[in-house]
Design an enzyme around this catalytic site. Structure first.
Site, PDB file in Angstrom:
ATOM      1  N   ASP A   1       0.940 -13.021   0.240  1.00  0.00           N
ATOM      2  CA  ASP A   1       1.642 -14.264   0.595  1.00  0.00           C
ATOM      3  C   ASP A   1       1.269 -14.884   1.945  1.00  0.00           C
ATOM      4  OD1 ASP A   1       2.996 -12.831  -1.317  1.00  0.00           O
ATOM      5  OD2 ASP A   1       4.936 -12.940  -0.351  1.00  0.00           O
TER       6      ASP A   1
ATOM      7  N   GLU B   1      11.209 -15.019  -5.531  1.00  0.00           N
ATOM      8  CA  GLU B   1      10.660 -14.654  -4.226  1.00  0.00           C
ATOM      9  C   GLU B   1      10.250 -15.922  -3.465  1.00  0.00           C
ATOM     10  OE1 GLU B   1       8.810 -10.264  -5.020  1.00  0.00           O
ATOM     11  OE2 GLU B   1       7.468 -11.896  -5.505  1.00  0.00           O
TER      12      GLU B   1
HETATM   13  C1  FRU Z   1       5.723 -11.804  -2.974  1.00  0.00           C
HETATM   14  C2  FRU Z   1       6.251 -10.562  -2.271  1.00  0.00           C
HETATM   15  C3  FRU Z   1       7.411 -10.911  -1.373  1.00  0.00           C
HETATM   16  C4  FRU Z   1       7.375  -9.816  -0.349  1.00  0.00           C
HETATM   17  C5  FRU Z   1       5.899  -9.578  -0.201  1.00  0.00           C
HETATM   18  C6  FRU Z   1       5.520  -8.147   0.064  1.00  0.00           C
HETATM   19  O1  FRU Z   1       4.404 -11.712  -3.380  1.00  0.00           O
HETATM   20  O2  FRU Z   1       6.614  -9.593  -3.236  1.00  0.00           O
HETATM   21  O3  FRU Z   1       8.653 -11.033  -2.033  1.00  0.00           O
HETATM   22  O4  FRU Z   1       7.983 -10.202   0.849  1.00  0.00           O
HETATM   23  O5  FRU Z   1       5.296  -9.992  -1.405  1.00  0.00           O
HETATM   24  O6  FRU Z   1       4.150  -8.036   0.321  1.00  0.00           O
END
Ligand code: FRU
Length: 502
Positions: free
Chosen positions: A27, A209
């Site tokens: 992300d 998310e």
């Molecule tokens: C989304 C996610 C988020 C989390 C991060 C962990 O891709 O699962 O929810 O903060 O990646 O790497």
């Protein structure tokens, strides 16, 4: 573990997109324009090119197209992984982290607590601050600042709300497994008070998310603002796996009220196609917007990958690129609203080049027609198509002996298609080879399509950016052919131009 080293030629390293030098990323985090520089932090494994050891990597750009990688900004330790979050410029030093004349940048991130921590198993929100323009960060000793004793509470996006209800910080985050966006308010970024919750609504086929909430003028009218709530979900996207949906409505400083909810509560799988998607492709996830961009422009970027096969894509020594940065705006369409998206980076002066190839209108007969002189592996292709009797017609990019990625229209179905079944390497994961589609409409029978082709991706913007499809592909370096095709009939290509970037 050590960071992977480059052993083979980097066939797939993108030219127009960011990828880390030799590590894993997912992300985008902490996106902010500050002192003339765009900062892109991101979920990073500093030690390997698969997910793990989550820390915030860091890159900067002044043109949104070329990025410079910096040392890891916020590193994990034995107690916590540093999950996704955002950064605000605390101009008034409401947090008290500033010293003298220097106002702080404040990062709000998710502490994903590990076994060694007293909070083991919990996800809570924490702060870190920087007084040197975002290069070095100090964690707040009072962390976490917001703890709901939840194992799935993450991805805070904080922005400054200045409106009828007052002036304060607002956080949107998720209770991922409840399909719920939670909204909080704070005066100092440390004490948070619950404002409201939103969801479940529309797509709930996977955890929610990385939410975001921002205002946009409708059709460019500053007197007519609507609020856009974006929510990424995994899995449950329209073509499988990770994807991002959005809602359009109002925010009164306390509550977001959606005007585009189709299904409240758990989704009806038959209605997936009615929801609003940030992108219909397989590889546009965790999309989130930049803070403090001048002229009220709203710029977004996403991770160009899909959790279904993310750790297995055949790139080395790095793994996963980011998407292009996109400028989003809101357009009224048939009594509702649509996010319209354009690539933002191509506006950089050095990147705008004169098309090296163009075609006047031509009639296409049934078959595949190679465009001599249009070949390339990093290019922008703009075309307008008026389908005739063809069942499907369009473009094939990154074509070679036995491969090619088809981007086409199926006029009778009213759909646009990206077919990557023969796009190159696909066998690293059973679900990668796919044909992905999105609904598309025309008012005059013709379709406008802009495609950004890079060494391992295609990003398709259709009908002035009303529909987008982003897909990874892994063709041979020698597969550079561009062709047009029509199947089962004829079609007219009204215009076509190709701009080469590398
Ligand atoms: C989304 C996610 C988020 C989390 C991060 C962990 O891709 O699962 O929810 O903060 O990646 O790497």
């Amino acid at each position: 573990m050590t960071a992977a080293t480059a052993t083979t030629a980097e066939t797939f390293r993108p030219a127009l997109h960011y990828a880390a030098r030799n590590t894993w990323l997912n992300d985008p985090n902490g996106l902010i324009f500050h002192d003339g520089v765009y900062h892109l932090y991101y979920q990073n494994n500093p030690l390997d090119n698969v997910w793990g050891n989550m820390s915030w990597g860091h890159a900067t750009s002044t043109d949104l197209l070329t990025w410079t990688e910096h040392p890891v900004a916020i590193a994990c330790n034995e107690f916590e992984d540093i999950f996704s979050g955002s950064i605000v410029y605390d101009r008034e030093n409401t947090s008290g982290f500033g010293t003298g004349a220097a106002a702080p940048l404040v990062a709000v991130y998710t502490s994903a607590y590990k076994t060694a921590s007293a909070h083991h198993g919990i996800q809570a929100q924490s702060l870190a601050f920087s007084l040197d323009g975002g290069h070095t960060w100090t964690k707040y000793t009072g962390n976490p600042v917001l703890n709901r004793e939840s194992a799935e509470f993450r991805d805070p996006k904080v922005f400054r709300y200045d409106g009828d209800a007052g002036s304060y910080w607002v956080m949107v985050a998720v209770e991922a497994k409840d399909f719920e966006v939670v909204l909080y308010k704070s005066l100092d970024l440390k004490d948070w008070e619950l404002l409201s919750t939103f969801g479940p609504a529309n797509a709930t086929g996977g955890v929610w998310e990385c939410p975001d909430l921002f205002p946009l003028p409708v059709d460019g009218d500053p007197e007519n603002l609507k609020w856009v709530l974006t929510v990424n979900l995994n899995p449950g996207g329209p073509n499988g796996g990770s994807a991002g949906q959005y809602f359009v409505g109002d925010f009164d400083g306390t509550t977001f009220t959606s005007a585009t909810t189709v299904t409240d509560g758990p989704q009806d799988p038959d209605r997936l196609g009615e929801y609003q998607w940030l992108d219909w492709g397989r590889d546009y996830y965790a999309a989130v917007s930049f803070s403090d961009v001048p002229d009220d422009r709203r710029l977004m970027i996403a991770w160009m990958n899909n959790w279904e096969y993310a750790n297995e894509i055949p790139t080395s020594p790095w793994r996963s690129p980011m998407s292009l940065v996109r400028e989003v705006s809101l357009k009224s369409v048939d009594g509702s609203w649509r996010l319209v998206q354009q690539a933002a980076g191509e506006r950089a002066p050095h990147a705008v080049q004169t098309p090296s190839f163009s075609l006047a209108a031509i009639e296409l007969s049934d078959g595949r027609h190679v465009l001599d002189g249009a070949a390339g592996s990093v290019q922008r292709i703009e075309l307008t198509v008026t389908p005739g009797t063809a069942e499907e017609c369009g473009l094939i990019v990154r074509g070679g002996e036995a491969e090619g990625t088809r981007i086409g229209l199926r006029p009778t179905e009213g759909r646009i298609v990206v077919d990557r079944r023969e796009s190159g390497q696909t066998d690293f994961h059973g679900s990668f080879a796919s044909i992905d589609t999105a609904p598309i409409r025309t008012t005059d029978g013709s379709y406008e399509i802009t495609v950004y082709v890079d060494r391992c991706s295609v990003e398709v913007f259709a009908q002035e950016g009303q529909v987008t499809l982003t897909e990874l592909i892994f063709p041979a370096a020698t597969s550079t052919e561009v062709s047009l095709y029509a199947t089962g009939g004829t079609a007219t290509i009204d215009s076509l131009s190709v701009t080469q970037y590398a």
